[in-house]
Design an enzyme around this catalytic site. Structure first.
Site, PDB file in Angstrom:
ATOM      1  N   ARG A  14      75.676  36.962  34.337  1.00  0.00           N
ATOM      2  CA  ARG A  14      75.543  35.544  34.006  1.00  0.00           C
ATOM      3  C   ARG A  14      74.205  34.953  34.414  1.00  0.00           C
ATOM      4  O   ARG A  14      73.803  33.908  33.926  1.00  0.00           O
ATOM      5  CB  ARG A  14      76.657  34.740  34.691  1.00  0.00           C
ATOM      6  N   ASP A  50      60.207  15.967  49.045  1.00  0.00           N
ATOM      7  CA  ASP A  50      60.080  17.077  48.099  1.00  0.00           C
ATOM      8  C   ASP A  50      59.163  16.634  46.967  1.00  0.00           C
ATOM      9  O   ASP A  50      59.297  15.509  46.466  1.00  0.00           O
ATOM     10  CB  ASP A  50      61.435  17.458  47.494  1.00  0.00           C
ATOM     11  N   ASN A  51      58.264  17.516  46.556  1.00  0.00           N
ATOM     12  CA  ASN A  51      57.340  17.226  45.459  1.00  0.00           C
ATOM     13  C   ASN A  51      57.427  18.334  44.422  1.00  0.00           C
ATOM     14  O   ASN A  51      57.774  19.474  44.750  1.00  0.00           O
ATOM     15  CB  ASN A  51      55.889  17.169  45.970  1.00  0.00           C
ATOM     16  N   HIS A  95      43.608  21.230  49.930  1.00  0.00           N
ATOM     17  CA  HIS A  95      43.976  19.913  50.438  1.00  0.00           C
ATOM     18  C   HIS A  95      44.659  19.957  51.800  1.00  0.00           C
ATOM     19  O   HIS A  95      45.309  20.930  52.140  1.00  0.00           O
ATOM     20  CB  HIS A  95      44.960  19.240  49.467  1.00  0.00           C
ATOM     21  N   LYS A 130      54.461  22.628  55.114  1.00  0.00           N
ATOM     22  CA  LYS A 130      54.870  22.713  53.710  1.00  0.00           C
ATOM     23  C   LYS A 130      55.631  24.012  53.471  1.00  0.00           C
ATOM     24  O   LYS A 130      55.278  25.062  54.025  1.00  0.00           O
ATOM     25  CB  LYS A 130      53.656  22.680  52.777  1.00  0.00           C
ATOM     26  N   HIS A 186      45.475  23.733  51.859  1.00  0.00           N
ATOM     27  CA  HIS A 186      46.329  24.436  50.910  1.00  0.00           C
ATOM     28  C   HIS A 186      45.832  24.223  49.482  1.00  0.00           C
ATOM     29  O   HIS A 186      45.363  23.147  49.132  1.00  0.00           O
ATOM     30  CB  HIS A 186      47.762  23.914  51.039  1.00  0.00           C
ATOM     31  N   TYR A 237      57.354  21.778  46.433  1.00  0.00           N
ATOM     32  CA  TYR A 237      57.105  21.921  47.863  1.00  0.00           C
ATOM     33  C   TYR A 237      57.800  20.846  48.669  1.00  0.00           C
ATOM     34  O   TYR A 237      57.918  19.710  48.252  1.00  0.00           O
ATOM     35  CB  TYR A 237      55.615  21.993  48.196  1.00  0.00           C
ATOM     36  N   ASP A 252      38.298  15.760  39.527  1.00  0.00           N
ATOM     37  CA  ASP A 252      36.983  15.285  39.978  1.00  0.00           C
ATOM     38  C   ASP A 252      36.905  15.317  41.500  1.00  0.00           C
ATOM     39  O   ASP A 252      35.883  15.688  42.073  1.00  0.00           O
ATOM     40  CB  ASP A 252      36.716  13.871  39.467  1.00  0.00           C
TER      41      ASP A 252
END
Length: 184
Positions: free
Chosen positions: A27, A51-52, A65, A74, A121, A134, A171
């Site tokens: 399944r 949560d993102n 970042h 994270k 990261h 994340y 940018d």
């Protein structure tokens, strides 16, 4: 335990690759992507508060970042597609300061990457599209962003950029400086 396999990442203390136990049959499959008790037993005792999820296409590079005054632990994974995920140690006094570690995360391999506070990261999308999720241990603070340029030779990330891939960066990500200019 036994529900997750946790692998330390080289000599960089704190970074971990997590592989959940996947239960599959005709399944499909089932897996727990996060269980506080299992993670705590594995040495990851973190309270996640946000949560993102992001979606990106082939050639998008996001990062590197971090948040400056409000650093975040994270737990990242890919739910669709494939990315090369990278963390760079920026912890003051760390014996591996400036060192990086990369891991291939995909919907297929179901691996997760735990990145503690004090790391930059970023990731590169290697599939046509990728959905990236994340969990974070602190909220996003837009005025607290920091970053490092993705191709800083002092860090030396070996991004797996296929021949012919045209990178797409924001940018902001094009303007970050290198490790020599890094200040907390």
């Amino acid at each position: 335990m036994g529900k997750i396999k946790v692998t330390p990442c080289g000599d960089i203390e704190g970074l971990k690759v997590i592989e959940p136990t996947v239960f599959g049959d005709s399944r499909g499959y089932f897996m727990e992507t996060y269980n506080y008790n299992d993670f705590k037993e594995a040495g990851i005792d973190v309270e996640f508060v946000q949560d993102n999820q992001s979606s990106s296409h082939y050639g998008v590079l996001r990062g590197l970042h971090f948040q400056i005054q409000y650093p975040q632990d994270k737990l990242v994974r890919v739910v669709n597609g494939e990315v090369y995920d990278v963390a760079v140690d920026l912890r003051e006094g760390s014996k591996t300061f400036g060192k990086w570690y990369g891991v291939l995360l995909s919907a297929e391999n179901k691996k997760q990457f735990f990145i503690p506070k004090g790391f930059a990261h970023g990731f590169l999308v290697l599939s046509e599209n990728a959905e990236f999720t994340y969990k974070c241990s602190d909220f996003y603070h837009p005025n607290d962003e920091g970053g490092l340029i993705w191709n800083d030779p002092d860090i030396g990330v070996e991004w797996p950029i296929p021949e012919g891939m045209e990178l797409e960066l924001s940018d902001k990500d094009k303007k970050w400086h290198g490790l020599k200019e890094f200040h907390r």
